[in-house]
Design an enzyme around this catalytic site. Structure first.
Site, PDB file in Angstrom:
ATOM      1  CE  LYS A 191       3.271  -0.056   3.491  1.00  0.00           C
ATOM      2  NZ  LYS A 191       2.821   1.353   3.380  1.00  0.00           N
ATOM      3  CB  THR A 192       5.279   0.083  10.112  1.00  0.00           C
ATOM      4  OG1 THR A 192       5.923   0.138   8.827  1.00  0.00           O
ATOM      5  CG2 THR A 192       6.299  -0.297  11.161  1.00  0.00           C
ATOM      6  CB  SER A 205     -10.926   3.218 -15.979  1.00  0.00           C
ATOM      7  OG  SER A 205     -10.116   4.288 -15.540  1.00  0.00           O
ATOM      8  CE  LYS A 255     -11.423   4.341 -11.513  1.00  0.00           C
ATOM      9  NZ  LYS A 255     -11.461   3.527 -12.742  1.00  0.00           N
ATOM     10  N   GLY A 257       0.819  -1.201   0.000  1.00  0.00           N
ATOM     11  CA  GLY A 257       0.000   0.000   0.000  1.00  0.00           C
ATOM     12  C   GLY A 257       0.847   1.242   0.000  1.00  0.00           C
ATOM     13  N   PRO A 258       0.240   2.384  -0.256  1.00  0.00           N
ATOM     14  CG  PRO A 258      -1.364   4.039  -0.536  1.00  0.00           C
ATOM     15  CD  PRO A 258      -1.182   2.557  -0.599  1.00  0.00           C
ATOM     16  N   PRO A 259       2.385   4.994   1.190  1.00  0.00           N
ATOM     17  CG  PRO A 259       4.297   6.217   0.723  1.00  0.00           C
ATOM     18  CD  PRO A 259       3.067   5.694   0.085  1.00  0.00           C
ATOM     19  N   GLY A 260       1.924   5.699   4.686  1.00  0.00           N
ATOM     20  CA  GLY A 260       1.054   6.332   5.654  1.00  0.00           C
ATOM     21  C   GLY A 260      -0.260   5.640   5.930  1.00  0.00           C
TER      22      GLY A 260
END
Length: 810
Positions: A365-366, A685, A728, A359-362
């Site tokens: 995850k950690t 898309s 979306k 996933g993206p930062p922030g």
């Protein structure tokens, strides 16, 4: 005063032999090896005459072809005693120095140097002073000979017999190790007294250096003798203690190691290896380097948690409560952890899962890995792999290397003291490789449940069981993880948080945390939901909540400052409203995309998803007279450009149904543009969005601006499924759109959309482009649209219409 029986000559010519790294003094017999062509020619010329040749040193020894400026002006007239020619290689010549000479000029340069020279006459000095200097120099030379074993003692006797001061200085200087410039300085000094004085100073300096060298050699020798003596004494002490049966400190340490090895629970292979190494250690000297290596190895093996485990928490409800309390949302990950705990309670010997949170930062995850350790009642250990490029970081170095250590896996397990921790391998997509190996390949064994029960570290050289360890890896981009490594991971994608999730996270976690950190915990602060939403959209643009937390911290600091400025009034209230945000946070950093209010021709609302979440994407199409050119702008990727071409081909294939002439495209140019041209855009898309905007521009029918759409279009007009539907639809809701058209095959994803959003919007699944146009175009009779052929639009008439007044055409 003359140095020998030769008469001083005022001027004559001699061939020159340039010397490298050597000075020839009068009365000095020295062999020379000559190899340069000019020098050989000079020797041949001298041998054909009176065998006299001038010997002068070069200023720089590395110069192969010296010029007149490269040669010292003072040299020595030499007499060739013997010349030997070898079949291959240089010529060996034996020369004797006769007298000093000064070069007055060069009468010839090629094929060899010929110089105009004159003898240097020695000056007459005070006889008493000369005698004193001679005795002093002879005494200093005697001290020098005692420190330099290369000079034979007979040389002292020879020096003592010399009664000429000039000859004495020239004889001694030939045996003293001096720098080239110092020897040249002595050669250029015509006064024997000054030469003797300077020679004495130089010899005294050399004597001091020799004395220091002698002290150092003596000290090193004594140290080596001391070590050898200690070694022999230790050996004798060990033999005596063996006879007496006493145990020294080293023996006690060995016994302690042996008792630890026997009492430690470890594998059979590890125990046998430890006992073997201990036996080897007993036969070594405790001071030897090898003993230290063996002792460190045993310490590492004994310190490892071979069978030391923590008991898992099997209470599913309690584990779920902990996960819910520490993290909002993330249902898939939580469900997978609870499934593992449920199976673990039924099958105790189940191998730990190997999850990969992408996933993206922030997005947490950690911190989620820490919560998993808390929920499962396991210890937690983290190892960052960002920038790791050495395979030994994972598998360790072999013991043959100085300072060798186990890899980070074994080191972390020793540090945490448990065989079954939650082991976080952070930033697994940031590893690289170089000549030292590929750490990603080394991880294949660690992260393979079928192999990691026999993980072999290079330092330990023992099989270690990692199957009970719960490995969790994190990555920002899945494509950056090597495919063989991806195959061993259970990938769970963590998309960016939605607006509602960010508001809930801010109220439940971020605001209480920052209020405590910034000292406003006891101040009455009311956070308005609209203010939080405004911070999310206007001051941050991210998938996670890190910047949101920073902005909340900024607001807390502003409140703390104002409260202190007001004099710490008890009972003060602060309301965080949208209106005060510019005062506290400054100018808005980002602009929210909002739909147009009025229906327009050639303008359709598409939907896109980025790493920051969903976004409204407008497509603009304009028609101008031309020859059938399709122009695409807005920094579009290849896939998006191909989608535009497919949309255009679909419209051309339906020209008759739309009421367009079959050759309409030959009379016009179509320009498709997506605003915010600095931002790259790609993906299929937006296909139905571009097709709708093109159809609107071609048919002169406006597009409803309360409708947004997403879907891939084919040449036959079919609408194919896309990804990121949840993000979306949320973006459409934020932009004020009331209706969303989406592919029929994506109906399975509607369940992920919050019910509050679905209740406020109309979502319509579509299968074909005809359905899209009926819903999107503001046609007076949408039900009849595209069922019967319409009137043919003559583009010759349209060409004369004003391009800036599209609504009048409708």
């Amino acid at each position: 005063m003359k140095s020998d029986d030769r008469e001083v000559r005022a001027g004559y010519r001699l061939p020159l032999l340039p010397l490298r790294d050597i000075i020839v003094f009068p009365h000095m017999v020295v062999p020379l090896f000559v190899g340069r062509d000019k020098s050989l020619s000079a020797l041949e010329d001298a041998m054909s005459g009176d065998k006299q040749i001038l010997l002068a040193a070069q200023r720089r020894a590395k110069t192969d072809e010296p010029s007149e400026e490269d040669i010292f002006a003072i040299g020595t007239v030499g007499h060739i005693i013997q010349l030997l020619r070898f079949p291959k290689g240089p010529v060996k010549v034996l020369v004797e120095g006769r007298a000093r000479a000064r070069i007055r000029g060069f009468s010839q340069v090629d094929p060899f140097f010929v110089c105009d020279v004159e003898d240097v006459e020695e000056t007459d000095d005070d006889a008493v002073e000369i005698q004193a200097l001679m005795r002093s120099v002879q005494d200093v030379f005697e001290d020098y000979v005692k420190l330099n074993t290369r000079i034979p003692p007979e040389m002292l006797v020879s020096v003592r017999t010399i009664d000429e001061p000039g000859r004495l200085s020239d004889t001694i200087v030939a045996h003293v190790a001096l720098k080239l410039k110092d020897k040249q300085e002595l050669l250029e000094t015509p006064s024997p007294a000054k030469r003797l004085e300077r020679l004495g100073e130089l010899m005294q300096g050399e004597i001091e250096i020799r004395q220091v060298e002698k002290k150092l050699r003596t000290r090193v020798k004594k140290q080596m003798e001391k070590q050898q003596k200690e070694y022999y004494l230790n050996e004798q002490m060990q033999a005596i203690q063996k006879e007496l049966g006493d145990r020294d400190e080293f023996k006690n340490e060995l016994n302690d190691l042996e008792s630890k090895i026997k009492s430690k629970k470890m594998s059979k292979e590890a125990k046998e290896r430890c006992l073997k190494e201990l036996k080897k250690l007993k036969q070594m000297s405790p001071m030897s380097a090898e003993a230290t290596v063996v002792r460190n190895y045993l310490d590492w093996v004994i310190a490892l948690p071979w069978e030391d485990k923590t008991e898992d928490r099997h209470d599913i409800n309690e584990a779920e409560r902990i996960l819910e309390a520490e993290h909002y949302g993330l249902k898939k990950v939580k469900e997978r952890i609870l499934e593992y705990l449920a199976v673990q309670s039924l099958v105790p010997r189940q191998r730990g899962p190997i999850l990969c949170l992408v996933g993206p930062p922030g997005v947490g995850k950690t911190s989620l890995a820490r919560s998993i350790a808390h929920a499962t009642n396991r210890k937690f250990v983290r190892q960052s792999l960002g920038g790791v490029r050495d395979e030994a970081e994972i598998r360790g170095h072999r013991r043959t290397y100085i300072g060798a250590l186990p890899g980070k896996i074994i080191q972390s397990l020793k540090k945490v003291g448990s065989q079954n921790p939650v082991f976080l391998l952070d930033e697994i997509d940031k590893m690289s490789m170089d000549f030292r190996g590929d750490p990603a390949s080394a991880l294949l064994e660690v992260l393979d449940p079928e192999q990691n029960n026999t993980f072999n570290d290079h330092y330990l050289d023992l099989d270690y069981d990692l199957s009970d360890t719960m490995f969790i890896t994190t990555a920002n981009q899945q494509h950056a993880i090597p495919l063989p490594l991806q195959d061993r991971l259970e990938i769970i994608e963590l998309p960016g948080y939605t607006e509602w999730e960010k508001v809930a996270i801010a109220k439940q976690y971020l605001i209480p945390k920052q209020a405590e950190n910034n000292g406003v915990k006891d101040i009455d602060v009311t956070w308005n939901d609209d203010a939080l939403t405004a911070i999310i959209h206007r001051y941050t643009r991210e998938a996670g909540v890190r910047n949101l937390e920073r902005e909340i911290a900024t607001v807390c600091r502003k409140i703390a400052k104002e409260w202190l400025a007001k004099g710490r009034i008890v009972g003060s209230k602060f309301d965080v409203q949208v209106e005060v945000l510019p005062t506290w946070l400054g100018t808005e950093k980002y602009r929210e995309n909002r739909r147009e209010k009025d229906d327009e021709i050639g303008l359709a609302n598409g939907l896109a998803v980025t790493m920051f979440g969903g976004d409204l994407l407008s497509a603009e199409v304009t028609i101008v007279p031309g020859k059938g050119k399709l122009t695409l702008t807005g920094k579009l990727g290849e896939v998006m450009q191909e989608s535009a071409q497919a949309a255009m081909s679909y419209l051309r294939s339906r020209a008759g149904t739309f009421g367009l002439s079959n050759d309409f495209q030959n009379k016009i140019d179509v320009h498709v543009h997506f605003p915010e041209g600095a931002i790259p855009k790609d993906g299929p898309s937006a296909g139905i969005t571009m097709a709708t905007a093109m159809a609107s521009a071609l048919l002169r029918i406006p597009v409803r601006q309360n409708i947004a759409m997403t879907g891939e279009v084919t040449l036959r007009g079919r609408v194919l499924p896309i990804g990121g539907l949840k993000e979306k639809i949320l973006a459409a809701h934020r932009a004020g759109v009331t209706t969303v058209l989406f592919p029929d095959d994506n109906q399975k994803d509607i369940k992920d959309v919050p019910e509050a959003v679905l209740a406020a919007m109309v979502v319509i699944p579509v299968k074909h482009m005809d359905e899209v146009l009926r819903h999107a175009l503001a046609h007076p009779q949408p039900e009849e649209f595209l069922r019967e052929p319409s009137l043919v639009v003559d583009w010759r008439i349209v060409e004369t219409m004003p391009p800036d007044d599209p609504r009048d055409a409708h």
